[in-house]
Design a protein around this motif. Structure first.
Motif, PDB file in Angstrom:
ATOM      1  N   PRO A 153       0.816  -1.204   0.000  1.00 20.33           N
ATOM      2  CA  PRO A 153       0.000   0.000   0.000  1.00 20.33           C
ATOM      3  C   PRO A 153       0.853   1.258   0.000  1.00 20.33           C
ATOM      4  CG  PRO A 153      -0.009  -1.043   2.159  1.00 20.33           C
ATOM      5  CD  PRO A 153       0.679  -1.986   1.226  1.00 20.33           C
ATOM      6  N   VAL A 154       0.333   2.303  -0.647  1.00 20.17           N
ATOM      7  CA  VAL A 154       1.005   3.589  -0.684  1.00 20.17           C
ATOM      8  C   VAL A 154       0.341   4.471   0.365  1.00 20.17           C
ATOM      9  CG1 VAL A 154       1.600   5.581  -2.090  1.00 20.17           C
ATOM     10  CG2 VAL A 154       1.469   3.314  -3.144  1.00 20.17           C
ATOM     11  N   HIS A 155       1.029   4.751   1.451  1.00 18.36           N
ATOM     12  CA  HIS A 155       0.445   5.505   2.552  1.00 18.36           C
ATOM     13  C   HIS A 155       0.815   6.976   2.374  1.00 18.36           C
ATOM     14  CE1 HIS A 155      -0.363   1.630   4.187  1.00 18.36           C
ATOM     15  NE2 HIS A 155       0.907   1.354   4.362  1.00 18.36           N
ATOM     16  N   THR A 156      -0.140   7.772   1.933  1.00 20.79           N
ATOM     17  CA  THR A 156       0.155   9.181   1.705  1.00 20.79           C
ATOM     18  C   THR A 156      -0.597  10.108   2.638  1.00 20.79           C
ATOM     19  OG1 THR A 156      -1.548   9.230  -0.013  1.00 20.79           O
ATOM     20  CG2 THR A 156       0.722   8.813  -0.721  1.00 20.79           C
ATOM     21  N   GLY A 157      -1.439   9.608   3.476  1.00 17.55           N
ATOM     22  CA  GLY A 157      -2.109  10.468   4.442  1.00 17.55           C
ATOM     23  C   GLY A 157      -3.499   9.980   4.786  1.00 17.55           C
ATOM     24  N   PRO A 158      -3.993  10.341   5.978  1.00 15.98           N
ATOM     25  CA  PRO A 158      -5.308   9.902   6.419  1.00 15.98           C
ATOM     26  C   PRO A 158      -6.444  10.494   5.590  1.00 15.98           C
ATOM     27  CG  PRO A 158      -3.964  10.688   8.259  1.00 15.98           C
ATOM     28  CD  PRO A 158      -3.274  11.102   7.001  1.00 15.98           C
ATOM     29  N   LEU A 159      -7.596   9.817   5.619  1.00 14.26           N
ATOM     30  CA  LEU A 159      -8.810  10.330   5.009  1.00 14.26           C
ATOM     31  C   LEU A 159      -9.773  10.685   6.125  1.00 14.26           C
ATOM     32  CD1 LEU A 159      -7.572   8.169   2.879  1.00 14.26           C
ATOM     33  CD2 LEU A 159      -9.757   8.507   1.723  1.00 14.26           C
ATOM     34  N   ALA A 160     -10.473  11.805   5.966  1.00 15.51           N
ATOM     35  CA  ALA A 160     -11.334  12.290   7.028  1.00 15.51           C
ATOM     36  C   ALA A 160     -12.677  12.725   6.491  1.00 15.51           C
ATOM     37  CB  ALA A 160     -10.667  13.468   7.753  1.00 15.51           C
ATOM     38  N   LYS A 161     -13.651  12.718   7.390  1.00 13.21           N
ATOM     39  CA  LYS A 161     -14.976  13.229   7.079  1.00 13.21           C
ATOM     40  C   LYS A 161     -15.467  14.018   8.280  1.00 13.21           C
ATOM     41  CE  LYS A 161     -19.724  11.890   6.103  1.00 13.21           C
ATOM     42  NZ  LYS A 161     -20.659  10.766   5.930  1.00 13.21           N
ATOM     43  N   ALA A 162     -16.020  15.195   8.033  1.00 13.16           N
ATOM     44  CA  ALA A 162     -16.523  16.032   9.107  1.00 13.16           C
ATOM     45  C   ALA A 162     -18.040  15.981   9.154  1.00 13.16           C
ATOM     46  CB  ALA A 162     -16.060  17.485   8.918  1.00 13.16           C
ATOM     47  N   ASN A 163     -18.581  16.113  10.347  1.00  9.44           N
ATOM     48  CA  ASN A 163     -20.015  16.205  10.544  1.00  9.44           C
ATOM     49  C   ASN A 163     -20.420  17.661  10.342  1.00  9.44           C
ATOM     50  OD1 ASN A 163     -22.658  16.106  11.353  1.00  9.44           O
ATOM     51  ND2 ASN A 163     -22.241  15.369  13.430  1.00  9.44           N
ATOM     52  N   VAL A 164     -20.989  17.966   9.190  1.00  7.33           N
ATOM     53  CA  VAL A 164     -21.326  19.355   8.857  1.00  7.33           C
ATOM     54  C   VAL A 164     -22.801  19.662   9.122  1.00  7.33           C
ATOM     55  CG1 VAL A 164     -19.489  19.557   7.156  1.00  7.33           C
ATOM     56  CG2 VAL A 164     -21.730  18.715   6.432  1.00  7.33           C
ATOM     57  N   GLY A 165     -23.535  18.704   9.681  1.00  9.42           N
ATOM     58  CA  GLY A 165     -24.942  18.914   9.978  1.00  9.42           C
ATOM     59  C   GLY A 165     -25.139  19.715  11.252  1.00  9.42           C
ATOM     60  N   PRO A 166     -26.394  20.028  11.592  1.00 13.13           N
ATOM     61  CA  PRO A 166     -26.687  20.741  12.841  1.00 13.13           C
ATOM     62  C   PRO A 166     -26.140  19.996  14.051  1.00 13.13           C
ATOM     63  CG  PRO A 166     -28.641  20.600  11.440  1.00 13.13           C
ATOM     64  CD  PRO A 166     -27.609  19.717  10.820  1.00 13.13           C
ATOM     65  N   ALA A 167     -25.801  20.745  15.081  1.00 10.28           N
ATOM     66  CA  ALA A 167     -25.150  20.156  16.253  1.00 10.28           C
ATOM     67  C   ALA A 167     -25.976  19.056  16.898  1.00 10.28           C
ATOM     68  CB  ALA A 167     -24.847  21.253  17.274  1.00 10.28           C
ATOM     69  N   ASN A 168     -27.304  19.159  16.853  1.00  7.83           N
ATOM     70  CA  ASN A 168     -28.142  18.175  17.532  1.00  7.83           C
ATOM     71  C   ASN A 168     -28.723  17.125  16.598  1.00  7.83           C
ATOM     72  OD1 ASN A 168     -29.855  19.849  16.143  1.00  7.83           O
ATOM     73  ND2 ASN A 168     -31.359  20.067  17.806  1.00  7.83           N
ATOM     74  N   ALA A 169     -28.313  17.121  15.328  1.00  8.32           N
ATOM     75  CA  ALA A 169     -28.938  16.215  14.358  1.00  8.32           C
ATOM     76  C   ALA A 169     -28.677  14.755  14.687  1.00  8.32           C
ATOM     77  CB  ALA A 169     -28.446  16.533  12.946  1.00  8.32           C
ATOM     78  N   THR A 170     -27.445  14.407  15.063  1.00 10.13           N
ATOM     79  CA  THR A 170     -27.123  13.015  15.368  1.00 10.13           C
ATOM     80  C   THR A 170     -27.898  12.536  16.587  1.00 10.13           C
ATOM     81  OG1 THR A 170     -24.916  13.235  14.415  1.00 10.13           O
ATOM     82  CG2 THR A 170     -25.277  11.394  15.914  1.00 10.13           C
ATOM     83  N   GLY A 171     -27.966  13.376  17.627  1.00 12.66           N
ATOM     84  CA  GLY A 171     -28.710  12.988  18.814  1.00 12.66           C
ATOM     85  C   GLY A 171     -30.184  12.779  18.535  1.00 12.66           C
ATOM     86  N   GLN A 172     -30.759  13.610  17.663  1.00 11.73           N
ATOM     87  CA  GLN A 172     -32.174  13.452  17.314  1.00 11.73           C
ATOM     88  C   GLN A 172     -32.408  12.222  16.456  1.00 11.73           C
ATOM     89  OE1 GLN A 172     -33.068  17.235  15.509  1.00 11.73           O
ATOM     90  NE2 GLN A 172     -33.498  18.227  17.478  1.00 11.73           N
ATOM     91  N   PHE A 173     -31.413  11.850  15.664  1.00 12.25           N
ATOM     92  CA  PHE A 173     -31.556  10.668  14.806  1.00 12.25           C
ATOM     93  C   PHE A 173     -31.723   9.403  15.630  1.00 12.25           C
ATOM     94  CE2 PHE A 173     -29.617   6.956  12.864  1.00 12.25           C
ATOM     95  CZ  PHE A 173     -30.301   6.866  11.661  1.00 12.25           C
ATOM     96  N   TRP A 174     -30.987   9.314  16.745  1.00  5.82           N
ATOM     97  CA  TRP A 174     -30.963   8.062  17.494  1.00  5.82           C
ATOM     98  C   TRP A 174     -32.145   7.978  18.459  1.00  5.82           C
ATOM     99  CZ3 TRP A 174     -28.558   3.997  15.955  1.00  5.82           C
ATOM    100  CH2 TRP A 174     -27.398   4.120  15.179  1.00  5.82           C
ATOM    101  N   THR A 175     -33.271   7.568  17.913  1.00  2.40           N
ATOM    102  CA  THR A 175     -34.467   7.313  18.711  1.00  2.40           C
ATOM    103  C   THR A 175     -34.305   5.995  19.478  1.00  2.40           C
ATOM    104  OG1 THR A 175     -35.531   6.080  16.929  1.00  2.40           O
ATOM    105  CG2 THR A 175     -35.871   8.482  16.967  1.00  2.40           C
TER     106      THR A 175
END
Length: 386
Positions: free
Chosen positions: A28-50
């Motif tokens: 493998p060619v290791h050139t750097g990490p891959l990332a993803k940011a949560n760009v949604g509203p601050a409470n969206a994840t908490g509201q999703f988890w019913t």
């Protein structure tokens, strides 16, 4: 592993982003990490988890190796570079959120058939001996604060909820800094290009549908290209990931608190999986239906291919991403002893098991320079690591 399909819509936000071409046999060619940011509203994840979604979450299938697929590597292949260590810490806040019931799990009796023979299960066909136990003692009600899973260092381990293709899943994970949690790469990304999972929610010291220290929503997730371009194949040189979590209020009018200040956090150390002895902590669903924290203790069995090491364990689905801790302890009067006596140090996370259940062993990628790249990238976000 039953690999998820690649239909999740993602927005890749680069801390350091690289495109990597890799076959199963190429280096493998290791050139750097891959990332993803949560760009949604601050409470969206908490509201999703019913409660219904949390209750329906299934353990993510653990990547599975076959006998003959994994070959032993010479011990000299590991430990050639001096280990790098980051120090852990106990909790710094004395106040914790009020216990919150997320949902009520379905109960089923844990009773063996009357004619089932009683046999020890301290090793499988690989001869890797282990001790497997529910974390104990566990109390409810007014005595709950004295339960082992509510006390550091255990309270820094928790259950990770997330979605893949909209379906809810769980893994295990552990706090390694004030805002940072470590887990397996396969718990955040399918191994196909840009296929991050979604809706990460971390519940430290989870037990029986209860969140004693809150449920924390994610900010950024980061994975090594060695996993992100792997096609989900194991053994893998970097099947680990890091997730940062947003601060939250422990009470409605309280100031914002950081996750690690509430739970404490493990230190970590690179290049230290072989030889060693670790406590592998998490929520395997073959033990207590993944509703109670488990601890499997064993010594290293063998160094294997692709920068991995195997230990004896009977934990299966649900244990993915759980921390492998060197010197798990509350430090005794007089202190620990030995040549590497620093307590509560993460040296690996659960990556794979065997497709037969008779081997009773698990593998972990060895944290190395790729781990350090993830660490530097996740720490680049303001305040994550200070």
């Amino acid at each position: 592993m039953n690999k998820m399909s690649n239909n999740i819509s993602v927005t890749a936000v680069a801390l350091v982003i690289a495109s990597v071409a890799q076959s199963q046999t190429a280096t493998p060619v290791h050139t750097g990490p891959l990332a993803k940011a949560n760009v949604g509203p601050a409470n969206a994840t908490g509201q999703f988890w019913t409660p219904d979604r949390l209750k329906s979450a299934k353990p993510l299938p653990v990547p599975q190796a076959r006998q003959g697929m994994v070959s032993a590597a010479p011990p000299s292949a590991l430990g050639a570079v001096a280990p790098v260590r980051n120090q852990g810490s106990g909790p710094t806040l004395q106040v914790a959120p009020r216990e919150r019931r997320l949902f009520t799990p379905e109960k089923r009796p844990a009773v063996a058939p009357a004619d089932a023979p009683v046999r020890p299960s301290a090793a499988g066909t690989l001869g890797a001996y282990f001790t497997s136990t529910r974390v104990f003692p566990m109390f409810n009600g007014e005595a709950a604060e004295y339960s082992a899973d509510r006390v550091f260092p255990y309270r820094a381990v928790g259950k990770l909820f997330f979605t893949a293709n909209g379906a809810p899943f769980t893994c295990s994970a552990a706090v390694i800094q004030r805002r940072v949690v470590a887990t397996a790469g396969h718990c955040v990304h399918s191994g196909s290009p840009n296929d991050f999972y979604e809706n990460f929610l971390f519940v430290p010291a989870y037990r029986d549908g209860v969140a004693p220290f809150g449920a924390w929503t994610w900010s950024t997730v980061i994975v090594a290209p060695a996993w992100a371009s792997s096609g989900g194949m194991v053994p893998n040189p970097a099947d680990y990931a890091m997730i940062s979590f947003r601060d939250q209020r422990l009470e409605p009018d309280a100031p914002l608190s950081r996750l690690g200040d509430v739970t404490g956090w493990f230190g970590w150390q690179t290049g230290s999986l072989y030889p060693n002895h670790t406590s592998k902590i998490g929520y395997p669903c073959n033990l207590d239906d993944c509703e109670k924290m488990q601890n499997v203790m064993s010594a290293s069995l063998r160094a294997t291919e692709s920068n991995t090491v195997e230990y004896g364990s009977d934990a299966r689905e649900g244990s993915s991403g759980g921390p492998w801790i060197q010197n798990l302890e509350q430090v005794s009067l007089g202190g620990a002893s030995g040549i590497d006596a620093v307590p509560n140090v993460l040296v690996g996370v659960t990556s794979y098991i065997y497709n037969d259940q008779v081997e009773k062993a698990q593998g972990s990628s060895v944290p190395d320079n790729l781990w350090i790249q993830l660490w530097k990238a996740i720490c680049a976000s303001s305040g994550n690591c200070n």
